[in-house]
Design a protein around this motif. Sequence first.
Motif, PDB file in Angstrom:
ATOM      1  N   VAL A  73      40.998  46.296  47.873  1.00 55.97           N
ATOM      2  CA  VAL A  73      42.312  45.667  47.985  1.00 55.97           C
ATOM      3  C   VAL A  73      43.376  46.760  47.954  1.00 55.97           C
ATOM      4  O   VAL A  73      43.373  47.608  47.055  1.00 55.97           O
ATOM      5  CB  VAL A  73      42.555  44.671  46.827  1.00 55.97           C
ATOM      6  CG1 VAL A  73      43.960  44.098  46.897  1.00 55.97           C
ATOM      7  CG2 VAL A  73      41.512  43.566  46.853  1.00 55.97           C
ATOM      8  N   PHE A  74      44.263  46.746  48.939  1.00 51.13           N
ATOM      9  CA  PHE A  74      45.327  47.753  48.961  1.00 51.13           C
ATOM     10  C   PHE A  74      46.302  47.479  47.814  1.00 51.13           C
ATOM     11  O   PHE A  74      46.787  46.366  47.645  1.00 51.13           O
ATOM     12  CB  PHE A  74      46.073  47.728  50.297  1.00 51.13           C
ATOM     13  CG  PHE A  74      47.041  48.868  50.457  1.00 51.13           C
ATOM     14  CD1 PHE A  74      46.585  50.145  50.734  1.00 51.13           C
ATOM     15  CD2 PHE A  74      48.415  48.676  50.299  1.00 51.13           C
ATOM     16  CE1 PHE A  74      47.472  51.209  50.874  1.00 51.13           C
ATOM     17  CE2 PHE A  74      49.307  49.720  50.424  1.00 51.13           C
ATOM     18  CZ  PHE A  74      48.829  50.994  50.719  1.00 51.13           C
ATOM     19  N   ASP A  75      46.586  48.513  47.035  1.00 56.34           N
ATOM     20  CA  ASP A  75      47.425  48.362  45.843  1.00 56.34           C
ATOM     21  C   ASP A  75      48.196  49.664  45.641  1.00 56.34           C
ATOM     22  O   ASP A  75      47.702  50.605  45.011  1.00 56.34           O
ATOM     23  CB  ASP A  75      46.542  48.051  44.632  1.00 56.34           C
ATOM     24  CG  ASP A  75      47.340  47.860  43.344  1.00 56.34           C
ATOM     25  OD1 ASP A  75      48.563  48.096  43.359  1.00 56.34           O
ATOM     26  OD2 ASP A  75      46.740  47.487  42.315  1.00 56.34           O
ATOM     27  N   ASN A  76      49.390  49.735  46.190  1.00 59.94           N
ATOM     28  CA  ASN A  76      50.184  50.961  46.047  1.00 59.94           C
ATOM     29  C   ASN A  76      51.154  50.896  44.870  1.00 59.94           C
ATOM     30  O   ASN A  76      52.041  51.734  44.735  1.00 59.94           O
ATOM     31  CB  ASN A  76      50.937  51.276  47.339  1.00 59.94           C
ATOM     32  CG  ASN A  76      51.890  50.165  47.749  1.00 59.94           C
ATOM     33  OD1 ASN A  76      51.995  49.151  47.051  1.00 59.94           O
ATOM     34  ND2 ASN A  76      52.561  50.340  48.877  1.00 59.94           N
ATOM     35  N   GLU A  77      50.964  49.884  44.014  1.00 63.78           N
ATOM     36  CA  GLU A  77      51.754  49.804  42.787  1.00 63.78           C
ATOM     37  C   GLU A  77      50.985  50.356  41.585  1.00 63.78           C
ATOM     38  O   GLU A  77      51.540  51.075  40.758  1.00 63.78           O
ATOM     39  CB  GLU A  77      52.161  48.350  42.525  1.00 63.78           C
ATOM     40  CG  GLU A  77      53.116  47.785  43.581  1.00 63.78           C
ATOM     41  CD  GLU A  77      53.572  46.374  43.250  1.00 63.78           C
ATOM     42  OE1 GLU A  77      53.172  45.858  42.181  1.00 63.78           O
ATOM     43  OE2 GLU A  77      54.319  45.794  44.053  1.00 63.78           O
ATOM     44  N   SER A  78      49.702  50.008  41.500  1.00 60.66           N
ATOM     45  CA  SER A  78      48.880  50.453  40.372  1.00 60.66           C
ATOM     46  C   SER A  78      48.087  51.719  40.672  1.00 60.66           C
ATOM     47  O   SER A  78      47.612  52.382  39.752  1.00 60.66           O
ATOM     48  CB  SER A  78      47.911  49.337  39.972  1.00 60.66           C
ATOM     49  OG  SER A  78      48.603  48.155  39.654  1.00 60.66           O
ATOM     50  N   TYR A  79      47.933  52.044  41.949  1.00 55.95           N
ATOM     51  CA  TYR A  79      47.113  53.187  42.343  1.00 55.95           C
ATOM     52  C   TYR A  79      47.929  54.140  43.197  1.00 55.95           C
ATOM     53  O   TYR A  79      48.793  53.705  43.959  1.00 55.95           O
ATOM     54  CB  TYR A  79      45.870  52.698  43.111  1.00 55.95           C
ATOM     55  CG  TYR A  79      44.881  52.010  42.211  1.00 55.95           C
ATOM     56  CD1 TYR A  79      43.729  52.667  41.785  1.00 55.95           C
ATOM     57  CD2 TYR A  79      45.094  50.714  41.762  1.00 55.95           C
ATOM     58  CE1 TYR A  79      42.820  52.039  40.942  1.00 55.95           C
ATOM     59  CE2 TYR A  79      44.202  50.086  40.916  1.00 55.95           C
ATOM     60  CZ  TYR A  79      43.064  50.758  40.507  1.00 55.95           C
ATOM     61  OH  TYR A  79      42.175  50.135  39.658  1.00 55.95           O
TER      62      TYR A  79
ATOM     63  N   ARG B 277      42.169  49.618  45.499  1.00 58.13           N
ATOM     64  CA  ARG B 277      41.560  49.147  44.240  1.00 58.13           C
ATOM     65  C   ARG B 277      40.305  48.351  44.556  1.00 58.13           C
ATOM     66  O   ARG B 277      40.278  47.536  45.477  1.00 58.13           O
ATOM     67  CB  ARG B 277      42.572  48.275  43.489  1.00 58.13           C
ATOM     68  CG  ARG B 277      42.032  47.521  42.298  1.00 58.13           C
ATOM     69  CD  ARG B 277      43.175  46.831  41.542  1.00 58.13           C
ATOM     70  NE  ARG B 277      43.955  45.932  42.383  1.00 58.13           N
ATOM     71  CZ  ARG B 277      43.607  44.666  42.654  1.00 58.13           C
ATOM     72  NH1 ARG B 277      42.451  44.167  42.166  1.00 58.13           N
ATOM     73  NH2 ARG B 277      44.375  43.911  43.402  1.00 58.13           N
ATOM     74  N   TRP B 278      39.238  48.586  43.781  1.00 61.87           N
ATOM     75  CA  TRP B 278      38.011  47.823  43.967  1.00 61.87           C
ATOM     76  C   TRP B 278      38.111  46.503  43.212  1.00 61.87           C
ATOM     77  O   TRP B 278      38.396  46.476  42.021  1.00 61.87           O
ATOM     78  CB  TRP B 278      36.793  48.607  43.481  1.00 61.87           C
ATOM     79  CG  TRP B 278      35.503  47.851  43.626  1.00 61.87           C
ATOM     80  CD1 TRP B 278      34.707  47.372  42.629  1.00 61.87           C
ATOM     81  CD2 TRP B 278      34.865  47.480  44.856  1.00 61.87           C
ATOM     82  NE1 TRP B 278      33.615  46.729  43.155  1.00 61.87           N
ATOM     83  CE2 TRP B 278      33.673  46.762  44.529  1.00 61.87           C
ATOM     84  CE3 TRP B 278      35.167  47.659  46.201  1.00 61.87           C
ATOM     85  CZ2 TRP B 278      32.810  46.251  45.490  1.00 61.87           C
ATOM     86  CZ3 TRP B 278      34.303  47.151  47.164  1.00 61.87           C
ATOM     87  CH2 TRP B 278      33.142  46.455  46.802  1.00 61.87           C
ATOM     88  N   GLN B 279      37.879  45.405  43.935  1.00 60.49           N
ATOM     89  CA  GLN B 279      37.983  44.072  43.357  1.00 60.49           C
ATOM     90  C   GLN B 279      36.637  43.353  43.435  1.00 60.49           C
ATOM     91  O   GLN B 279      36.243  42.886  44.501  1.00 60.49           O
ATOM     92  CB  GLN B 279      39.032  43.251  44.102  1.00 60.49           C
ATOM     93  CG  GLN B 279      39.173  41.809  43.610  1.00 60.49           C
ATOM     94  CD  GLN B 279      39.598  41.735  42.165  1.00 60.49           C
ATOM     95  OE1 GLN B 279      40.663  42.246  41.796  1.00 60.49           O
ATOM     96  NE2 GLN B 279      38.775  41.125  41.318  1.00 60.49           N
ATOM     97  N   PRO B 280      35.896  43.262  42.322  1.00 61.72           N
ATOM     98  CA  PRO B 280      34.664  42.455  42.332  1.00 61.72           C
ATOM     99  C   PRO B 280      34.977  41.019  42.701  1.00 61.72           C
ATOM    100  O   PRO B 280      36.079  40.526  42.459  1.00 61.72           O
ATOM    101  CB  PRO B 280      34.162  42.576  40.880  1.00 61.72           C
ATOM    102  CG  PRO B 280      34.771  43.850  40.373  1.00 61.72           C
ATOM    103  CD  PRO B 280      36.124  43.928  41.029  1.00 61.72           C
ATOM    104  N   HIS B 281      33.994  40.316  43.282  1.00 63.85           N
ATOM    105  CA  HIS B 281      34.231  38.977  43.823  1.00 63.85           C
ATOM    106  C   HIS B 281      34.609  37.944  42.756  1.00 63.85           C
ATOM    107  O   HIS B 281      35.433  37.077  43.005  1.00 63.85           O
ATOM    108  CB  HIS B 281      32.995  38.493  44.585  1.00 63.85           C
ATOM    109  CG  HIS B 281      32.857  39.119  45.940  1.00 63.85           C
ATOM    110  ND1 HIS B 281      33.905  39.228  46.824  1.00 63.85           N
ATOM    111  CD2 HIS B 281      31.781  39.679  46.568  1.00 63.85           C
ATOM    112  CE1 HIS B 281      33.502  39.817  47.941  1.00 63.85           C
ATOM    113  NE2 HIS B 281      32.228  40.099  47.802  1.00 63.85           N
ATOM    114  N   HIS B 282      34.010  38.015  41.579  1.00 64.83           N
ATOM    115  CA  HIS B 282      34.182  36.929  40.611  1.00 64.83           C
ATOM    116  C   HIS B 282      34.734  37.387  39.267  1.00 64.83           C
ATOM    117  O   HIS B 282      34.627  36.667  38.274  1.00 64.83           O
ATOM    118  CB  HIS B 282      32.852  36.203  40.406  1.00 64.83           C
ATOM    119  CG  HIS B 282      32.281  35.655  41.680  1.00 64.83           C
ATOM    120  ND1 HIS B 282      32.897  34.668  42.407  1.00 64.83           N
ATOM    121  CD2 HIS B 282      31.167  35.989  42.367  1.00 64.83           C
ATOM    122  CE1 HIS B 282      32.179  34.397  43.485  1.00 64.83           C
ATOM    123  NE2 HIS B 282      31.133  35.185  43.486  1.00 64.83           N
TER     124      HIS B 282
END
Length: 433
Positions: free
Chosen positions: A93-99, A130-135
């Motif tokens: 997931v693209f996350d330019n706020e936390s990463y 950011r890596w986002q696990p499915h559940h």
Amino acid sequence: MKLQKGGRDGAAGRGTMEEAKIKMAKTYQIVLAGSSWGVRNTFHSLVAILTTLVVITTIYLRQDGGHVSPKINASSSNSSSSSKCDLFSGKWVFDNESYPLYKEKECTFMSDQLACEKFGRKDLSYQNWRWQPHHCNLPRFNATALLERLRNRRLVFVGDSLNRGQWASMVCLVDSILPKTLKSMHSTANGSLNIFKAKDYNATIEHYWSPLLVESNSDDPVNHRVPERTVRVKAIEKHARYWTDADFLVFNTYLWWRRPVMNVLWGSFGDPDGVYKGVEMLRVYEMALRTWSDWLEVHVNRNKTHLFFVSMSPTHERAEEWRAAKGNNCYSETDMIAEEGYWGKGSDPKMMHVVENVIDDLKARGLNVQMLNITQLSEYRKEGHPSIYRKQWDALTQEQIANPNSYADCIHWCLPGVPDVWNELLYAYIFHQ
């Protein structure tokens, strides 16, 4: 996964504690008032008191001095609290706020092999995924919490340059919270062991160079590129003595085995009576891992040491594998692979199965090694490699300059980047165990 919140400052925690105290007091009064009811009623009352004490004790322990340890919990409403989440199955997931979790320029001990921005890379979006696990959710990396967990302990990475990149990532992840005078870096064992120390915590984060785990003619941390790669498949003590007493051990070994046949030595290097024989690689790989696992079974302190094995780090050296032009590689790539379940030819499932079988056998013998399965999640990240944006140890030829594909590094990973997620996974397991 979601973190459960609590601690001394939580109103819910205070309310629960007060309710428990009131309940205990009422229970005590009932016992006194009902003493004439007989032994049976008294017994039930005592059980009630003990149950209440357990509740109070549990609440107190969970407060943990005002600090909450990251816990892995399923976030799906259809999951029970005891459900386990597969951290390795998910999406980017693209996350330019936390990463990114740190800035390349601000990491004191950044490696020039992995400092892509420093060496001219302009597109920095590889830092913002950011890596986002499915559940579930990965717990947020907390450098202070990790160093506290490592107080008076050793975290040692053992393996090749991919493992060294993960070590460099971990150092960068904790580096920013430490004043310059309270951290240090030094090498020993002829440069094979690099030690980062957080002085206030008496904690070390180390890397030991051992690309094949067992002894080999590639063990020199600098001069290890040899034309005839040879292993002493039954010998590991030369290396293991440097990490015997570690509290956390993170192993890997893969890319250095990628050839059809390995040269095996029975005997010692320099021994004129030593016996050399070429053996099919997969068989030698298993023999080496059996030597490694046998050593662990005998020497590891099961009450102290936590063991991890990092799976294959994929390469992106053939662009036709992701339907790009044949002859290209990761050079000039700026997007990840969108195909779910993509698996390139740079990753060998047979070798992964060998590792899994060896770890399963160790578990049957009472020793747990946690596999960090970073392969699939890293397969998607063709744009995360240094490519041409790194320090070149040898002067480039005119032919190379004219064809950047020819010297692009599509094996290692830029920092900040993919290895930071490997360490977030490691962090989750360090706290969850």
